[in-house]
Write an enzyme that holds these catalytic residues in place. Sequence first.
Site, PDB file in Angstrom:
ATOM      1  N   TYR A 128      -7.305   0.003  -0.445  1.00  0.00           N
ATOM      2  CA  TYR A 128      -6.993   0.202   0.971  1.00  0.00           C
ATOM      3  C   TYR A 128      -5.489   0.386   1.110  1.00  0.00           C
ATOM      4  O   TYR A 128      -4.712  -0.386   0.552  1.00  0.00           O
ATOM      5  CB  TYR A 128      -7.451  -1.009   1.777  1.00  0.00           C
ATOM      6  N   ASP A 223       1.190   1.028  -4.182  1.00  0.00           N
ATOM      7  CA  ASP A 223       1.055   0.316  -2.910  1.00  0.00           C
ATOM      8  C   ASP A 223       1.038  -1.168  -3.233  1.00  0.00           C
ATOM      9  O   ASP A 223       0.020  -1.727  -3.635  1.00  0.00           O
ATOM     10  CB  ASP A 223      -0.233   0.753  -2.203  1.00  0.00           C
ATOM     11  N   LYS A 251       3.532  -7.169   4.368  1.00  0.00           N
ATOM     12  CA  LYS A 251       3.056  -8.561   4.315  1.00  0.00           C
ATOM     13  C   LYS A 251       4.156  -9.594   3.993  1.00  0.00           C
ATOM     14  O   LYS A 251       4.888  -9.974   4.884  1.00  0.00           O
ATOM     15  CB  LYS A 251       1.857  -8.640   3.383  1.00  0.00           C
TER      16      LYS A 251
HETATM   17  C1  LIG Z   1      -2.555  -4.706   4.288  1.00  0.00           C
HETATM   18  C2  LIG Z   1      -2.374  -3.525   3.428  1.00  0.00           C
HETATM   19  C3  LIG Z   1      -1.905  -2.308   3.939  1.00  0.00           C
HETATM   20  C4  LIG Z   1      -1.690  -2.075   5.407  1.00  0.00           C
HETATM   21  O1  LIG Z   1      -0.702  -2.904   5.927  1.00  0.00           O
HETATM   22  P1  LIG Z   1      -0.702  -3.184   7.522  1.00  0.00           P
HETATM   23  O2  LIG Z   1       0.527  -4.014   7.714  1.00  0.00           O
HETATM   24  O3  LIG Z   1      -1.971  -3.875   7.827  1.00  0.00           O
HETATM   25  O4  LIG Z   1      -0.599  -1.872   8.188  1.00  0.00           O
HETATM   26  C5  LIG Z   1      -1.656  -1.266   3.053  1.00  0.00           C
HETATM   27  N1  LIG Z   1      -1.883  -1.406   1.742  1.00  0.00           N
HETATM   28  C6  LIG Z   1      -2.341  -2.568   1.215  1.00  0.00           C
HETATM   29  C7  LIG Z   1      -2.532  -2.670  -0.260  1.00  0.00           C
HETATM   30  C8  LIG Z   1      -2.614  -3.650   2.041  1.00  0.00           C
HETATM   31  O5  LIG Z   1      -3.122  -4.767   1.517  1.00  0.00           O
END
Ligand SMILES: *Cc1c(COP(=O)(O)O)cnc(C)c1O
Length: 411
Positions: A128, A223, A251
Amino acid sequence: MPGGVNSPVRAFKNVDGQPIFFKSAKGPILVDEDENQYIDFIGSWGPMILGHSNPIILDAIKAQLELGTSYGAPTSLENTLAKIIKSQVPSMEKLRMVNSGTEATMSCIRLARGFTGKNKIIKFTGCYHGHVDSLLVKAGSGVSTFGLPDSPGVPQELAALTYSCPYNNIESLLEVINEIGDDLAAIIVEPIAGNMGFIPGEPKFLNALREVCDKHNSLLIFDEVMSGFRVGLGGAQAIYKIQPDLTALGKVIGGGLPVGAFGGKQSIMDQLAPLGPIYQAGTLSGNPLAMAAGIALLDTLIKKNPFNSLEKASSELMSHTKNLMSAKGIPFSTASIGGMFGFFFSEDLPNNFDDVVQSDDVLFKKFFYKALNNGIYFAPSKYEAGFISSTHDQSIIDQAKIKIEDAIKEL
Ligand SMILES: *Cc1c(COP(=O)(O)O)cnc(C)c1O
């Protein structure tokens, strides 16, 4: 609000229930509106790595609050946070702050396309990357929870530029690369995946991504919105010793306030406006409150370097859980790295999204509620990871073990 929530996974749909509303949190403990207490194993999906309401972070926010909440102009706070991030994640030679992980990955994709002049991207099923149009193709997390492989509203023409391959599978990747030919702008991956449950990438798989990108003049995007400053100070890239061209963070780096960041090679980042032609901007980007929280968190995290003890604590809890499950003949597998962990109702640890789909839903749901009713707050979906904080000390782990034991007795 649709579904009563501002982000779908909170709605407990995957476990057919109603979300709990919280009113306060301190250290490892969440308190709901009815005064029930829970040991928290979500930690706001990562940021609470030093526990909720950490006094050092609260003080930093309070101090900045008195000086103003936003200027819409540069501050030295942004430089300080950028330097701290760069000191731990040196592949981010230059970086830019944004307000969410979604913004960070979205900007990486635009930058990769603008820099390479190519259009296609490869992602991996179950990874994701936020709710970005181009990346909402066979995504994990809430999208898996709801069984929406693609979202209506993402144009076919755009989705057609995104290829989704199975995670940890080099052969499928090479087949798709052949099909794409010359037009591959980037490969984006969660090097340690936390949105199809917790699944670390295999070293040979991640190294193959680096090789393929080099060979085809395409960018490798890690990511690390979830894994950054969560699995270790340098993120997954330090653990695997692989240098991506671009990295997305979020995060943890905001200390609980909304922050994302993306960065990488200087030659690529210098293509962004105002130096270069690729546009990206944000009114509240680098917001001083969020920067102050992020600086306080990362400074403390670097001093403490709690990752070994975090991994030890979650491993202790999870191996205890596994033993109890085994005694009942229930298939259970688990893994931990740094402050992240995962568990599955399956004999063997899943290696990709399809494996996770195969793991037992009914047992997951039963265990989730038994644990919840005993005061343990795990993520309400088998497609999510677990998170532990430095305030989950031995006494909290011991309490959690007893509560989980009680939950398993009732299974
Ligand atoms: C949470 C997450 C996102 C999206 O971040 P948001 O702050 O919710 O927009 C993108 N990539 C990964 C791997 C994530 O865990």
